[in-house]
Design a protein around this motif. Sequence first.
Motif, PDB file in Angstrom:
ATOM      1  N   ALA A  51       5.593  -1.271   2.184  1.00 26.72           N
ATOM      2  CA  ALA A  51       4.952  -1.814   3.385  1.00 26.72           C
ATOM      3  C   ALA A  51       3.477  -1.449   3.337  1.00 26.72           C
ATOM      4  O   ALA A  51       3.092  -0.483   2.678  1.00 26.72           O
ATOM      5  CB  ALA A  51       5.585  -1.265   4.667  1.00 26.72           C
ATOM      6  N   ASP A  52       2.668  -2.202   4.028  1.00 27.20           N
ATOM      7  CA  ASP A  52       1.238  -1.895   4.066  1.00 27.20           C
ATOM      8  C   ASP A  52       0.887  -0.881   5.138  1.00 27.20           C
ATOM      9  O   ASP A  52      -0.290  -0.547   5.308  1.00 27.20           O
ATOM     10  CB  ASP A  52       0.426  -3.186   4.246  1.00 27.20           C
ATOM     11  CG  ASP A  52       0.308  -3.952   2.930  1.00 27.20           C
ATOM     12  OD1 ASP A  52       0.385  -3.312   1.857  1.00 27.20           O
ATOM     13  OD2 ASP A  52       0.150  -5.183   2.970  1.00 27.20           O
ATOM     14  N   ASP A  53       1.892  -0.400   5.864  1.00 30.59           N
ATOM     15  CA  ASP A  53       1.663   0.653   6.853  1.00 30.59           C
ATOM     16  C   ASP A  53       2.620   1.807   6.570  1.00 30.59           C
ATOM     17  O   ASP A  53       3.818   1.606   6.355  1.00 30.59           O
ATOM     18  CB  ASP A  53       1.896   0.126   8.270  1.00 30.59           C
ATOM     19  CG  ASP A  53       1.693   1.209   9.316  1.00 30.59           C
ATOM     20  OD1 ASP A  53       0.535   1.620   9.515  1.00 30.59           O
ATOM     21  OD2 ASP A  53       2.686   1.679   9.896  1.00 30.59           O
ATOM     22  N   ALA A  54       2.090   3.022   6.590  1.00 33.39           N
ATOM     23  CA  ALA A  54       2.886   4.188   6.198  1.00 33.39           C
ATOM     24  C   ALA A  54       4.017   4.467   7.180  1.00 33.39           C
ATOM     25  O   ALA A  54       5.106   4.873   6.777  1.00 33.39           O
ATOM     26  CB  ALA A  54       1.978   5.413   6.084  1.00 33.39           C
ATOM     27  N   LEU A  55       3.773   4.235   8.469  1.00 31.92           N
ATOM     28  CA  LEU A  55       4.826   4.542   9.434  1.00 31.92           C
ATOM     29  C   LEU A  55       5.950   3.513   9.386  1.00 31.92           C
ATOM     30  O   LEU A  55       7.114   3.846   9.582  1.00 31.92           O
ATOM     31  CB  LEU A  55       4.241   4.681  10.852  1.00 31.92           C
ATOM     32  CG  LEU A  55       3.665   6.075  11.115  1.00 31.92           C
ATOM     33  CD1 LEU A  55       2.272   6.224  10.538  1.00 31.92           C
ATOM     34  CD2 LEU A  55       3.682   6.430  12.589  1.00 31.92           C
ATOM     35  N   VAL A  56       5.583   2.267   9.118  1.00 29.90           N
ATOM     36  CA  VAL A  56       6.608   1.225   8.953  1.00 29.90           C
ATOM     37  C   VAL A  56       7.494   1.571   7.755  1.00 29.90           C
ATOM     38  O   VAL A  56       8.727   1.468   7.815  1.00 29.90           O
ATOM     39  CB  VAL A  56       5.950  -0.156   8.787  1.00 29.90           C
ATOM     40  CG1 VAL A  56       6.956  -1.196   8.318  1.00 29.90           C
ATOM     41  CG2 VAL A  56       5.305  -0.591  10.100  1.00 29.90           C
ATOM     42  N   ALA A  95       0.822  -1.222   0.000  1.00 31.24           N
ATOM     43  CA  ALA A  95       0.000   0.000   0.000  1.00 31.24           C
ATOM     44  C   ALA A  95       0.853   1.268   0.000  1.00 31.24           C
ATOM     45  O   ALA A  95       0.403   2.318  -0.470  1.00 31.24           O
ATOM     46  CB  ALA A  95      -0.939   0.005   1.210  1.00 31.24           C
ATOM     47  N   HIS A  96       2.074   1.183   0.524  1.00 29.86           N
ATOM     48  CA  HIS A  96       2.965   2.349   0.574  1.00 29.86           C
ATOM     49  C   HIS A  96       4.324   1.981   0.024  1.00 29.86           C
ATOM     50  O   HIS A  96       4.850   0.907   0.337  1.00 29.86           O
ATOM     51  CB  HIS A  96       3.136   2.842   2.020  1.00 29.86           C
ATOM     52  CG  HIS A  96       1.856   3.309   2.634  1.00 29.86           C
ATOM     53  ND1 HIS A  96       1.408   4.598   2.526  1.00 29.86           N
ATOM     54  CD2 HIS A  96       0.907   2.637   3.322  1.00 29.86           C
ATOM     55  CE1 HIS A  96       0.240   4.705   3.144  1.00 29.86           C
ATOM     56  NE2 HIS A  96      -0.086   3.526   3.635  1.00 29.86           N
ATOM     57  N   GLY A  97       4.900   2.871  -0.773  1.00 31.46           N
ATOM     58  CA  GLY A  97       6.231   2.621  -1.314  1.00 31.46           C
ATOM     59  C   GLY A  97       7.095   3.865  -1.226  1.00 31.46           C
ATOM     60  O   GLY A  97       6.609   4.994  -1.344  1.00 31.46           O
ATOM     61  N   HIS A  98       8.370   3.651  -0.968  1.00 33.29           N
ATOM     62  CA  HIS A  98       9.359   4.723  -1.069  1.00 33.29           C
ATOM     63  C   HIS A  98      10.450   4.253  -2.020  1.00 33.29           C
ATOM     64  O   HIS A  98      10.983   3.146  -1.855  1.00 33.29           O
ATOM     65  CB  HIS A  98      10.024   5.014   0.284  1.00 33.29           C
ATOM     66  CG  HIS A  98       9.094   5.538   1.327  1.00 33.29           C
ATOM     67  ND1 HIS A  98       8.342   6.677   1.151  1.00 33.29           N
ATOM     68  CD2 HIS A  98       8.800   5.082   2.566  1.00 33.29           C
ATOM     69  CE1 HIS A  98       7.629   6.899   2.247  1.00 33.29           C
ATOM     70  NE2 HIS A  98       7.881   5.947   3.108  1.00 33.29           N
ATOM     71  N   LEU A  99      10.782   5.074  -2.979  1.00 31.92           N
ATOM     72  CA  LEU A  99      11.940   4.819  -3.826  1.00 31.92           C
ATOM     73  C   LEU A  99      12.980   5.879  -3.498  1.00 31.92           C
ATOM     74  O   LEU A  99      12.637   7.047  -3.321  1.00 31.92           O
ATOM     75  CB  LEU A  99      11.565   4.907  -5.311  1.00 31.92           C
ATOM     76  CG  LEU A  99      10.369   4.060  -5.761  1.00 31.92           C
ATOM     77  CD1 LEU A  99      10.176   4.208  -7.268  1.00 31.92           C
ATOM     78  CD2 LEU A  99      10.553   2.604  -5.384  1.00 31.92           C
ATOM     79  N   GLY A 125       3.315  -4.315  13.422  1.00 34.38           N
ATOM     80  CA  GLY A 125       4.002  -5.490  12.918  1.00 34.38           C
ATOM     81  C   GLY A 125       4.767  -5.130  11.663  1.00 34.38           C
ATOM     82  O   GLY A 125       4.717  -3.989  11.181  1.00 34.38           O
ATOM     83  N   PRO A 126       5.488  -6.113  11.066  1.00 37.66           N
ATOM     84  CA  PRO A 126       6.287  -5.804   9.874  1.00 37.66           C
ATOM     85  C   PRO A 126       5.438  -5.331   8.696  1.00 37.66           C
ATOM     86  O   PRO A 126       5.959  -4.686   7.783  1.00 37.66           O
ATOM     87  CB  PRO A 126       7.011  -7.124   9.583  1.00 37.66           C
ATOM     88  CG  PRO A 126       6.352  -8.170  10.417  1.00 37.66           C
ATOM     89  CD  PRO A 126       5.706  -7.481  11.568  1.00 37.66           C
ATOM     90  N   SER A 127       4.168  -5.673   8.701  1.00 39.77           N
ATOM     91  CA  SER A 127       3.256  -5.113   7.692  1.00 39.77           C
ATOM     92  C   SER A 127       3.757  -5.331   6.266  1.00 39.77           C
ATOM     93  O   SER A 127       3.685  -4.446   5.414  1.00 39.77           O
ATOM     94  CB  SER A 127       3.031  -3.606   7.961  1.00 39.77           C
ATOM     95  OG  SER A 127       2.584  -3.394   9.284  1.00 39.77           O
ATOM     96  N   SER A 128       4.300  -6.540   6.036  1.00 37.37           N
ATOM     97  CA  SER A 128       4.767  -6.943   4.695  1.00 37.37           C
ATOM     98  C   SER A 128       5.887  -6.061   4.167  1.00 37.37           C
ATOM     99  O   SER A 128       6.050  -5.910   2.948  1.00 37.37           O
ATOM    100  CB  SER A 128       3.616  -6.967   3.682  1.00 37.37           C
ATOM    101  OG  SER A 128       2.646  -7.901   4.072  1.00 37.37           O
ATOM    102  N   LEU A 129       6.655  -5.484   5.079  1.00 36.05           N
ATOM    103  CA  LEU A 129       7.786  -4.648   4.651  1.00 36.05           C
ATOM    104  C   LEU A 129       8.753  -5.429   3.763  1.00 36.05           C
ATOM    105  O   LEU A 129       9.116  -6.563   4.071  1.00 36.05           O
ATOM    106  CB  LEU A 129       8.540  -4.141   5.892  1.00 36.05           C
ATOM    107  CG  LEU A 129       9.823  -3.340   5.627  1.00 36.05           C
ATOM    108  CD1 LEU A 129       9.510  -1.981   5.003  1.00 36.05           C
ATOM    109  CD2 LEU A 129      10.623  -3.159   6.915  1.00 36.05           C
ATOM    110  N   THR A 130       9.136  -4.814   2.651  1.00 34.76           N
ATOM    111  CA  THR A 130      10.261  -5.320   1.862  1.00 34.76           C
ATOM    112  C   THR A 130      11.229  -4.180   1.608  1.00 34.76           C
ATOM    113  O   THR A 130      10.826  -3.026   1.460  1.00 34.76           O
ATOM    114  CB  THR A 130       9.824  -5.915   0.510  1.00 34.76           C
ATOM    115  OG1 THR A 130       9.152  -4.917  -0.265  1.00 34.76           O
ATOM    116  CG2 THR A 130       8.900  -7.117   0.693  1.00 34.76           C
ATOM    117  N   VAL A 131      12.522  -4.518   1.587  1.00 30.25           N
ATOM    118  CA  VAL A 131      13.584  -3.570   1.262  1.00 30.25           C
ATOM    119  C   VAL A 131      14.444  -4.224   0.192  1.00 30.25           C
ATOM    120  O   VAL A 131      14.890  -5.362   0.366  1.00 30.25           O
ATOM    121  CB  VAL A 131      14.438  -3.229   2.501  1.00 30.25           C
ATOM    122  CG1 VAL A 131      15.539  -2.252   2.130  1.00 30.25           C
ATOM    123  CG2 VAL A 131      13.574  -2.659   3.619  1.00 30.25           C
TER     124      VAL A 131
END
Lengths: 413, 413
Positions: free
Chosen positions: A174-179, A70-74, A120-126
């Motif tokens: 991640a699916d959470d903006a703060l994560v 839901a949220h991405g940073h490049l 939680g990790p909220s599907s975080l990927t890096v």
Amino acid sequence: MPGGTTVVSRRRLLGTAGAAGAGALVVGAGAGAAGAAAVRGRPEPLTSLGSASAPFHGAHQAGIVQPAQAHGHLAAFDLAPGTDRRAAAALLRRWSAIAADMMAGRQAQDDTSGVALDAGPSSLTVTFGFGRSFFDRTGLADKRPAALEPLPAFTGDALDARRSEGDLWVQIGADDALVAFHALRLLQKKAGDTARLRWQMNGFNRTPGATAHPMTGRNLMGQIDGTNNPKPSDADFADRVFVPEDHKGADAWMAGGSYAVVRRIRMLLDTWDHLSLERQEKVIGRRQSDGAPLSGGTETTPVDLDKVDRDGALAIAGDAHIRVASPATNRGAAMLRRAFSYHDGFRDDGAPDAGLLFIAWQADPMKGFVPVQRKLDRGDGLSRFLRHEASGLYAVPGGCEKGEYVGQRLLED
Amino acid sequence: MPGGTTVVSRRRLLGTAGAAGAGALVVGAGAGAAGAAAVRGRPEPLTSLGSASAPFHGAHQAGIVQPAQAHGHLAAFDLAPGTDRRAAAALLRRWSAIAADMMAGRQAQDDTSGVALDAGPSSLTVTFGFGRSFFDRTGLADKRPAALEPLPAFTGDALDARRSEGDLWVQIGADDALVAFHALRLLQKKAGDTARLRWQMNGFNRTPGATAHPMTGRNLMGQIDGTNNPKPSDADFADRVFVPEDHKGADAWMAGGSYAVVRRIRMLLDTWDHLSLERQEKVIGRRQSDGAPLSGGTETTPVDLDKVDRDGALAIAGDAHIRVASPATNRGAAMLRRAFSYHDGFRDDGAPDAGLLFIAWQADPMKGFVPVQRKLDRGDGLSRFLRHEASGLYAVPGGCEKGEYVGQRLLED
């Protein structure tokens, strides 16, 4: 596809924590809407959104086969002047360690920021990649893949060099903006004196659960976008997306890796919105409502490029986007598109500064993005509603095992 | 609090659609993680996230008592030169109609954009307010509330007039980014020639489900923020937040309304992060980990401002944020803070352009925001890490019933 399975499961199954939550959900439903006020202080049902996680270690880096979050940073970083291979290796080691911690929902060492606490990790990927310039800066030009040749210029390009390319590229989702924000901040801080931020962009996709069942996402033009993406279950998926595990030569270190083409594509939404829905659908070649091709069927029906309407006209117009972009007209070229939408407010003329952070994954950009974009550049009726404003091409190495770091096969030999 | 109950329920109970989904969740959990690949094509469990909705009609506008959503857009519009009261009334009537449709998950009339198709209303709220300048432009100066007097200047202000104030203010919130973006676009388009965008800001909060149970949110400094917010269940909640229903005088049309103070507060995160965790906690007066006041207890334990440590020092320092902002030191002043975080990339010096879109709701700004900010401006240890970069004060009228529009009591008499 070890990276994929975990996240497939997050949207369809519950893990251990989720199973307890499912019970709570049923109790909640039984209590009925009238009981809403009464349950105010009660724990909210655990959902799989926060607890879902993607594995950091494996054959491929995470953030490629997993559904876009839901949220991405490049972000792109440039190495500080004088940074050598050893310093770059130390940076990738630091970054890998904190990425592994964050993706598992652990607080990284020395991380005193509380931004992601409780979540939680909220599907975080890096995901980490190397730009063409990285290899010159670190004395590794002899290991630079031929696939990192600069992309050709396209007539529709209006590229801003300050928001393009860069020595290092980081994709965060991640699916959470703060994560997601926390991950970006911590990676930037841990870059220390080794690398400085070159550019950074924010994007988004639908929140899981916003639609009643999983479906292909929509872009900010309102079109269902990504129907013909290769699926991890396709027999040739890995061949199209990943450099083979037995890859040889000076860039053998790219085995299991992939190439990311990143384009900031602004949509001229005010111009687009002046078209009637019927005209918009002809430009795309698909129905807006359900994504079905104008040649008939449903979203997933193969496009019939030869179909002729009663009045003798092609059902899919000659310059329709899906005709020009079709694998059938591109000798099987394929890439995995995994995009985020973006919206950076409005421009001075009141038009939205919004569009697509297009990210294409492929084993070879010369067989994926480049030939397709060459055709789109010449004949796509959609292209007059788009501006490519930034561009990057990155070599994204394969994943690493525990105790290793991403890029280790390149940086230590 | 008719507006509040529906959304309280969304985070704790399932609606009709959700009840069916709960069954699917239980089935999913039984299948176990090993079955993940097998269920790939199966419908995802319905969650309450997309199907939750807030009512447009009622005594108060939505978007005040409902929990702040995962995505927010703030926008101000200026009336076109020569726009009169009738044209402004027609705009509010158009805006109210499409807001009512969108919040119920219906496609608004003449809306051919597909951006929000498929998604449920996702707790969308749309809230309208009037700035001080609106009343002069429309010949309604005699009905302007005294509460719309310009806010006093504060020493910590570094306000950008181009991103401040405005004739009309719109607050949009939704738990899905595309639903929120779609609402913003459609409202802007329906402004037509009557009003033009003045400024626009994007914000975010945690995604529902990212934490295991409901809790007070965190800001981008990592602090739990909002513990002492008035609760809708408080006996004096309505008195503090809403203009009384029996309000008399030239601004009787504000009965059931509220005043919104909007501040774009940039956080100097690089400076903040240089402090040790212990120093940060002293600046705030609360523990980062769980938000407990440094005078002891848990997050919700009342702060003991007089408590002295063993070494004779105050447990809550003299300039600690929670001491200076405390209702106990502000003669009962209270406002409902309902903020979004923001992150607009990075500044040229590499520091994040990020912080808080602070929104405070109160029956009277002179008893809510102003006295608290006056004290903070003088004595708050946190203020040196903050820059107030934009400011707005808006009269937000009460809600409307079916067949009416927001602001009707002002605009038609």
